[in-house]
Design an enzyme around this catalytic site. Structure first.
Site, short mmCIF file in Angstrom:
data_model
loop_
_atom_site.label_atom_id
_atom_site.label_comp_id
_atom_site.label_asym_id
_atom_site.label_seq_id
_atom_site.Cartn_x
_atom_site.Cartn_y
_atom_site.Cartn_z
CE LYS A 35 -0.43 -0.70 4.86
NZ LYS A 35 -1.37 -1.41 6.18
NE ARG A 133 -6.61 -0.17 10.80
CZ ARG A 133 -6.00 -0.64 10.39
NH1 ARG A 133 -5.05 0.68 10.25
NH2 ARG A 133 -5.00 -1.60 9.96
CE1 TYR A 273 11.42 32.45 1.73
CE2 TYR A 273 11.57 30.12 1.90
CZ TYR A 273 11.89 31.18 1.04
OH TYR A 273 10.97 31.29 -0.52
CG MET A 321 8.00 23.74 -1.82
SD MET A 321 7.04 24.00 -3.12
CE MET A 321 6.21 25.17 -1.98
#
Ligand SMILES: *Cc1c(COP(=O)(O)O)cnc(C)c1O
Length: 382
Positions: A35, A133, A273, A321
């Protein structure tokens, strides 16, 4: 290919699978959870290698992930661990995915769709033994199994549950896990007494495989072990201390990039930054093309050290980023385009990070670190 890439060591996957096989009786089936695109490693390439190593089936979370594997030509059984919505049932059936089921209305709907497509679909009953769940109570298993047996286009192949504290060594947690396993024993007994026999009973993910031999049943479903990590470091320590079988595991993913540029900055100059980091003396600063959009969490800013030519150097200032900066020191022999390893398949006595090191820093688990490596980072399979 970009300088920033994830190298996927397929040999390490082969190695890990063989290590895990040593822990289970011969003939035990193995389900390989791929998954989230194979915990971020890339599901298809890993699945192919695992199938060559004799695993029985794959598992995904979503119907789309299953279709992706089918489109890549994989024909093995594929289990669906999470719930599809009703609109997805047609594709589930067409692609022969094997879902967990636990509600009557759902098996009826699924049967209708299977019938329309002229297919027989294998299903596994999911029992909620404490995870809360998905799944039904074990006392509801018999009527559900009888219901499934009465439906023309479903085959009740198996039954499973998910353990929620099998990677803990706390007394209470051990007691809880044993009670979860005993609910599976009881469910199987109830079914057998009513002449319902199942091909595959399963409940152990990585923690269960390591800690509970009586949770192994007919099939195991360990994910993180195959990717080279323990579900929790405490388990590894416990097994070592108690001289139990401890698998050697090799991390499959390595995350690397290269130095793009180096410049000298002066004492007092700030970096990135927010100007959160300032040079304490004149120093060489390198920029690397990896940032939080690639999966290098912003919270690692001024905290994580990375490896260049067998030395560790700190990331300084805020991670951007797409880029971040490294302090190389007052004098350096690091050169432009030298390799920078963010984390890799190192042994615990070697210099460098693993996804576990990063997970500890971020107070999370290695699963989240490898899953966070973004799609735009190319995977290089070696
Ligand atoms: C993800 C998952 C697994 C694998 O868990 P690991 O901790 O990686 O071994 C097994 N079973 C189910 C139902 C899962 O959702």
């Amino acid at each position: 290919m970009r300088a920033t890439r994830a190298i996927i060591h397929l040999d390490n996957l082969r190695f890990n699978i063989n290590e895990i096989k040593k822990l289970i009786p011969q003939g035990t089936k193995i389900c390989f959870p791929v998954k989230a695109d194979g915990y971020g490693h890339g599901a298809v390439d890993l699945a192919k290698v695992a199938l060559e190593q004799g695993i029985y089936c794959l598992a995904v979370a979503t119907v789309d992930e299953g279709i992706f594997l089918r489109n890549a030509g994989l024909e093995c059984p594929i289990m669906l661990f999470s719930l599809p919505c009703l609109e997805e049932l047609d594709l589930l059936v067409k692609n022969d995915l094997t879902p967990f089921v636990f509600e009557e209305y759902f098996v009826e709907e699924l049967n209708k769709v299977a019938k329309k497509n002229n297919k027989i679909i294998n299903v596994h009953i999911k029992i909620d033994t404490g995870m809360a769940r998905i799944g039904c109570d074990y006392t509801e298993v018999l009527p559900l199994a009888q219901k499934i047996k009465s439906l023309s286009n479903l085959n009740l192949q198996g039954l499973g549950t998910h353990l929620c504290v099998s990677d803990s060594i706390k007394k209470d947690d051990v007691k809880f896990t044993l009670s979860q396993i005993s609910k599976i024993d009881k469910s199987v007994k109830i079914l057998n007494e009513n002449d319902i026999y199942l091909e595959i009973v399963h409940c152990a993910a990585s923690g269960g495989v390591l800690m509970y031999p009586n949770a192994i049943f007919d099939m195991i479903r360990p994910g993180i072990l195959f990717y080279g990590y323990f579900p929790d470091e405490i388990v590894k320590k416990y097994l070592n201390k108690n001289k139990k079988d401890v698998p050697l595991l090799k991390p499959v993913m390595e995350l690397e990039t290269r130095i793009e540029t180096i410049k000298k900055i002066s004492k007092g100059q700030s970096v990135s930054y927010g100007r959160t980091w300032k040079a304490k003396k004149d120093t060489y600063l390198a920029t690397i093309p990896i940032g939080y959009a690639d999966g290098l969490l912003r919270q690692f800013s001024s905290k994580l050290k990375v490896k260049i030519n067998d030395k560790m150097y700190p990331i300084v200032g805020r991670i951007c980023m797409d880029q971040c900066m490294i302090d190389l020191g007052e004098s350096t022999d690091v050169k432009i385009w030298d390799k920078v390893t963010i984390f890799g398949p190192v042994n615990s006595d070697e210099l460098g990070n693993t996804a576990q090191t990063l997970a500890n820093l971020a107070k999370t688990i290695p699963y989240e670190i490898t899953c966070s490596v973004d799609k735009r980072v190319p995977r290089d399979y070696v």
